[in-house]
Write an enzyme that holds these catalytic residues in place. Structure first.
Site, PDB file in Angstrom:
ATOM      1  N   LYS A  49      19.207  98.816  49.887  1.00 18.03           N
ATOM      2  CA  LYS A  49      17.810  98.391  49.990  1.00 18.03           C
ATOM      3  C   LYS A  49      17.371  98.339  51.440  1.00 18.03           C
ATOM      4  CE  LYS A  49      18.112  94.752  47.107  1.00 18.03           C
ATOM      5  NZ  LYS A  49      17.829  93.763  46.030  1.00 18.03           N
ATOM      6  N   GLN A  93      18.560  87.760  45.905  1.00 17.86           N
ATOM      7  CA  GLN A  93      19.434  88.512  45.011  1.00 17.86           C
ATOM      8  C   GLN A  93      20.019  87.588  43.942  1.00 17.86           C
ATOM      9  OE1 GLN A  93      19.879  91.794  45.376  1.00 17.86           O
ATOM     10  NE2 GLN A  93      21.674  92.189  44.119  1.00 17.86           N
ATOM     11  N   ASP A 116       9.791  90.524  43.478  1.00 14.48           N
ATOM     12  CA  ASP A 116      10.550  90.647  42.231  1.00 14.48           C
ATOM     13  C   ASP A 116       9.678  90.318  41.018  1.00 14.48           C
ATOM     14  OD1 ASP A 116      13.170  91.501  42.119  1.00 14.48           O
ATOM     15  OD2 ASP A 116      14.003  89.604  42.810  1.00 14.48           O
TER      16      ASP A 116
END
Ligand SMILES: Nc1nc(=O)c2c([nH]1)NC[C@@H]1CN(c3ccc(C(=O)N[C@@H](CCC(=O)O)C(=O)O)cc3)C=[N+]21
Length: 292
Positions: A49, A93, A116
């Site tokens: 990422k 995460q 997200d």
């Protein structure tokens, strides 16, 4: 034999268009990724990422915290990222180590920076069909479906999996596309028969190769969200497989995504797209305020 979707190529072209848009901005979007603990698979994913974030011209802020990090320390980090004008997107995460309260951490993320799409605010905006930030994997699936199918009106869609990150938001997006949506899960009765009625089948269960070829309606579109690491033939080696038994399913489906190289690369590309969306919204608001 089904047509196999090249998610890697689609994601690369999406990233190229994001890079072109970033280059034309008068500021640099920034994405902060927070990783708690040292799960090796997560580490690789976070590194990918960060590399792709920089490649599209954005700033990448990586925060790696030890597994024993406290709730208070992590909350304080999220709050400092909320307040940091160089950061437009925040991704924590998941899963977090068990001693941490993930719901409370997610709730602390500013909805404007929630790339997200996990906050209650963004989930609610999606459910009501209002503009917010849509979770990356569901967004990637819909972009692939839209590219291949165009309209989806009236199609039967079956989503296997009901997580807040994938199953529920994909179902919302399919409903917006006028599909007739069924959400299946571990308690669903006679899943194979239900799946055989699906024109669009989305597998997001996290069980390696659970969906067999004879569960699939001939000609159906199959999107495999699963990313499962399993032992490979060679001793000590591992490989990635999806939730769908690919070789069998590809003989029946009309269109199918592979693993790897399907939905996974789209997830990261959509994370960058969400960061760009968030950055443009935040900066345009800042401009409005400064003009007052
Ligand atoms: N807050 C949060 N948001 C997430 O979106 C999130 C998360 N936590 N935790 C972990 C999962 C997993 N995930 C992946 C995304 C891309 C690939 C990916 O790019 N996969 C490549 C292959 C990667 C490889 O070879 O290891 C592919 O499928 O082709 C994998 C996994 C996002 N997740």
């Amino acid at each position: 034999m089904a047509d196999i979707i090249d998610g890697k190529a689609f994601a690369a072209s999406l990233r190229a268009s994001i890079a072109a848009e970033v280059a034309a901005l008068s500021f640099q979007p920034g994405l902060a990724v927070v990783l708690v603990g040292d799960d090796p698979a997560s580490k690789v994913y976070v590194a990918n990422k960060a590399r792709q974030t920089v490649e599209v011209g954005m700033r990448s802020f990586e925060h790696r915290l030890p597994a024993e990090t406290t709730q208070a320390t992590l909350l304080a980090l999220v709050q400092s990222l909320n307040a940091d004008a160089a950061v437009h997107g925040i991704l924590v995460q998941l899963p977090l180590p068990r001693h941490l309260d993930a719901d409370a951490i997610i709730a602390a993320i500013s909805p404007a920076k929630d790339v997200d799409g996990l906050t209650v605010t963004n989930a609610g905006l999606l459910a009501n069909g209002l503009p917010g930030l849509v979770p990356c994997t569901p967004l990637g699936c819909i972009l692939l479906l839209h590219d291949r199918l165009g309209g989806m009106t009236g199609l039967n869609a079956v989503v296997i999996g009901r997580s807040n990150l994938v199953g529920k938001p994909i179902a919302q997006l399919l409903l917006q596309q006028n599909c007739t949506v069924t959400i299946a899960h571990s308690k669903t009765r006679d899943l194979p028969t239900l799946c055989r009625g699906a024109d669009i089948l989305i597998a997001a269960v996290g069980r390696p190769e659970m969906i067999k070829g004879d569960w699939i309606k001939p000609g159906a579109t199959v999107i495999d969200v699963g990313i499962n690491r399993v032992p490979a033939a060679a001793p000590g080696k591992t490989k990635l497989v999806g939730d769908v038994a690919f070789a069998e399913a590809a003989g029946v489906a009309g269109i199918i995504t592979p693993v790897p190289g399907g939905v996974g690369p789209m997830t990261i590309a959509c994370l960058l797209r969400n960061t760009l969306t968030a950055a443009k919204r935040i900066e345009s608001r800042a401009t409005l305020v400064s003009e007052v």
